[in-house]
Motif scaffolding. Structure first.
Motif, PDB file in Angstrom:
ATOM      1  N   GLU A  62       0.865  -1.024   0.004  1.00 50.92           N
ATOM      2  CA  GLU A  62       0.010   0.084   0.026  1.00 50.92           C
ATOM      3  C   GLU A  62       0.918   1.276  -0.035  1.00 50.92           C
ATOM      4  O   GLU A  62       0.433   2.400  -0.644  1.00 50.92           O
ATOM      5  CB  GLU A  62      -0.824   0.058   1.183  1.00 50.92           C
ATOM      6  CG  GLU A  62      -2.182  -0.852   1.134  1.00 50.92           C
ATOM      7  CD  GLU A  62      -3.014  -0.616   0.041  1.00 50.92           C
ATOM      8  OE1 GLU A  62      -3.015   0.348  -0.737  1.00 50.92           O
ATOM      9  OE2 GLU A  62      -4.316  -1.294   0.074  1.00 50.92           O
ATOM     10  N   VAL A  65       2.340   1.511  -3.554  1.00 47.45           N
ATOM     11  CA  VAL A  65       1.183   2.192  -4.514  1.00 47.45           C
ATOM     12  C   VAL A  65       0.878   3.735  -4.298  1.00 47.45           C
ATOM     13  O   VAL A  65       0.758   4.342  -5.016  1.00 47.45           O
ATOM     14  CB  VAL A  65      -0.302   1.406  -4.287  1.00 47.45           C
ATOM     15  CG1 VAL A  65      -1.199   2.020  -5.167  1.00 47.45           C
ATOM     16  CG2 VAL A  65       0.090  -0.153  -4.807  1.00 47.45           C
ATOM     17  N   ARG A  66       0.886   4.225  -2.937  1.00 46.03           N
ATOM     18  CA  ARG A  66       0.791   5.512  -2.944  1.00 46.03           C
ATOM     19  C   ARG A  66       2.009   6.260  -3.158  1.00 46.03           C
ATOM     20  O   ARG A  66       1.871   7.276  -3.777  1.00 46.03           O
ATOM     21  CB  ARG A  66       0.442   5.794  -1.543  1.00 46.03           C
ATOM     22  CG  ARG A  66       0.466   7.123  -0.670  1.00 46.03           C
ATOM     23  CD  ARG A  66       0.433   7.333   0.838  1.00 46.03           C
ATOM     24  NE  ARG A  66       0.284   8.832   1.248  1.00 46.03           N
ATOM     25  CZ  ARG A  66      -0.665   9.358   1.011  1.00 46.03           C
ATOM     26  NH1 ARG A  66      -1.840   8.860   0.655  1.00 46.03           N
ATOM     27  NH2 ARG A  66      -0.752  10.692   1.526  1.00 46.03           N
ATOM     28  N   ILE A  68       3.695   5.645  -5.859  1.00 48.66           N
ATOM     29  CA  ILE A  68       3.911   5.859  -7.480  1.00 48.66           C
ATOM     30  C   ILE A  68       2.662   6.736  -7.684  1.00 48.66           C
ATOM     31  O   ILE A  68       2.354   6.647  -8.925  1.00 48.66           O
ATOM     32  CB  ILE A  68       4.121   4.683  -8.014  1.00 48.66           C
ATOM     33  CG1 ILE A  68       2.678   3.640  -7.726  1.00 48.66           C
ATOM     34  CG2 ILE A  68       5.308   4.092  -7.744  1.00 48.66           C
ATOM     35  CD1 ILE A  68       2.975   2.359  -8.423  1.00 48.66           C
ATOM     36  N   GLY A  69       1.690   7.106  -6.960  1.00 46.60           N
ATOM     37  CA  GLY A  69       0.539   7.761  -7.135  1.00 46.60           C
ATOM     38  C   GLY A  69      -0.695   7.016  -7.683  1.00 46.60           C
ATOM     39  O   GLY A  69      -1.666   7.604  -8.329  1.00 46.60           O
ATOM     40  N   GLN A  70      -0.683   5.763  -7.462  1.00 52.19           N
ATOM     41  CA  GLN A  70      -1.927   4.651  -7.884  1.00 52.19           C
ATOM     42  C   GLN A  70      -2.868   4.807  -6.645  1.00 52.19           C
ATOM     43  O   GLN A  70      -2.634   5.075  -5.578  1.00 52.19           O
ATOM     44  CB  GLN A  70      -1.250   3.598  -8.200  1.00 52.19           C
ATOM     45  CG  GLN A  70      -0.056   3.430  -9.516  1.00 52.19           C
ATOM     46  CD  GLN A  70      -1.022   3.901 -10.686  1.00 52.19           C
ATOM     47  OE1 GLN A  70      -2.108   3.380 -11.023  1.00 52.19           O
ATOM     48  NE2 GLN A  70      -0.298   4.688 -11.569  1.00 52.19           N
ATOM     49  N   PRO A  71      -4.109   4.423  -7.225  1.00 56.03           N
ATOM     50  CA  PRO A  71      -5.026   4.189  -6.157  1.00 56.03           C
ATOM     51  C   PRO A  71      -4.723   3.112  -5.035  1.00 56.03           C
ATOM     52  O   PRO A  71      -4.354   2.147  -5.546  1.00 56.03           O
ATOM     53  CB  PRO A  71      -6.507   4.125  -6.682  1.00 56.03           C
ATOM     54  CG  PRO A  71      -5.892   3.795  -8.214  1.00 56.03           C
ATOM     55  CD  PRO A  71      -4.753   4.148  -8.447  1.00 56.03           C
ATOM     56  N   TRP A  73      -5.086  -0.468  -3.003  1.00 54.88           N
ATOM     57  CA  TRP A  73      -5.863  -1.549  -3.310  1.00 54.88           C
ATOM     58  C   TRP A  73      -7.071  -1.657  -2.520  1.00 54.88           C
ATOM     59  O   TRP A  73      -8.358  -2.038  -2.856  1.00 54.88           O
ATOM     60  CB  TRP A  73      -4.923  -2.913  -2.887  1.00 54.88           C
ATOM     61  CG  TRP A  73      -3.805  -2.942  -3.904  1.00 54.88           C
ATOM     62  CD1 TRP A  73      -3.659  -2.320  -5.231  1.00 54.88           C
ATOM     63  CD2 TRP A  73      -2.763  -4.002  -3.952  1.00 54.88           C
ATOM     64  NE1 TRP A  73      -2.634  -2.637  -5.870  1.00 54.88           N
ATOM     65  CE2 TRP A  73      -2.235  -3.608  -5.152  1.00 54.88           C
ATOM     66  CE3 TRP A  73      -2.437  -5.101  -3.361  1.00 54.88           C
ATOM     67  CZ2 TRP A  73      -0.880  -4.417  -5.557  1.00 54.88           C
ATOM     68  CZ3 TRP A  73      -1.507  -5.726  -3.710  1.00 54.88           C
ATOM     69  CH2 TRP A  73      -0.564  -5.729  -4.812  1.00 54.88           C
ATOM     70  N   ASP A  76      -6.069   3.280   1.843  1.00 55.13           N
ATOM     71  CA  ASP A  76      -4.973   4.094   1.954  1.00 55.13           C
ATOM     72  C   ASP A  76      -4.363   4.100   3.423  1.00 55.13           C
ATOM     73  O   ASP A  76      -5.278   4.195   4.477  1.00 55.13           O
ATOM     74  CB  ASP A  76      -5.181   5.625   1.676  1.00 55.13           C
ATOM     75  CG  ASP A  76      -4.019   6.298   1.659  1.00 55.13           C
ATOM     76  OD1 ASP A  76      -3.199   6.256   0.831  1.00 55.13           O
ATOM     77  OD2 ASP A  76      -3.727   7.209   2.693  1.00 55.13           O
TER      78      ASP A  76
END
Length: 215
Positions: A62, A65-66, A68-71, A73, A76
């Motif tokens: 998580e 993912v945060r 690299i600016g992705q939503p 899973w 947050d």
């Protein structure tokens, strides 16, 4: 004084010199005997390790993912932390109570596995040559047979429960036939002394007030 005389003197001063050695008193056997008489903690350790690893991997993913600016899973990490801090706001009391109960039970499970000795229902037997480990069910069967003979009753009329420190003998006498509690107690104690389990349990005999109709 010769060496043999010194050895004999030391043996005479030892109060346990005449007793048979406990099965596996050899230090090399102690680890094996402990493994046979105590339950393993490997299962609980593996479960705890897997849970910690899964949580750590999920938190790492998580966070990646945060980064690299992705939503996210699922949720947050920052939002999850804010919701945890704001508890019990934003969650129903029923769900909060159920979650707390599950977490408390899981914590109690791991705590008891860590604190309790985890002994198995087994006893050691005194033997001078080898290590002997016997299930409590086997001891109970032998003691029940001895109690049944002393009370002169059938197999269904005697029930023996063996624990680490106590042996409970429950006897239901035959109607019209008198059973001597002292005779049953003496017989069971004699059987225990022959087997010499370690630790030696205390014997308690319970005679039922109502008898069984004989065949």
């Amino acid at each position: 004084m010769t060496q043999d005389q010194e050895t004999q003197q030391l043996k005479s001063m030892d109060p346990n010199a005449g007793a048979s050695p406990v099965a596996g008193e050899d230090p090399g056997m102690s680890r094996i005997l402990r493994r046979e008489t105590h339950s393993s903690r490997a299962g609980a350790s593996v479960i705890a390790a897997v849970l910690v690893i899964v949580l750590c991997v999920y938190a790492l993913l998580e966070a990646g993912v945060r980064a690299i600016g992705q939503p996210p899973w699922l949720i947050d990490p920052t939002t999850a932390a804010e919701r945890i801090i704001a508890l019990p706001e934003g969650i129903s009391p029923l769900l909060l109570g159920a979650s707390g109960a599950v977490i408390a039970m899981a914590g109690l499970f791991f705590l008891l596995h860590a604190v309790l000795p985890g002994r198995r229902a087994r006893h050691l037997l005194r033997d001078p040559r080898t290590a002997v480990v016997v299930d409590d069910e086997v001891l109970a069967s032998a003691l029940a047979r001895r109690a049944r003979t002393a009370a002169n009753v059938t197999q269904e009329q005697v029930m023996v429960v063996v624990s680490r420190q106590m042996v409970v003998v429950n006897v239901r006498p035959t109607s019209g036939s008198r059973v001597s509690e002292e005779a049953v107690l003496t017989a069971v104690q004699a059987e225990l002394e022959e087997m010499s389990p370690v630790p030696m349990p205390v014997v308690k005999v319970n005679l039922a007030s109502s008898g069984v109709i004989g065949a």
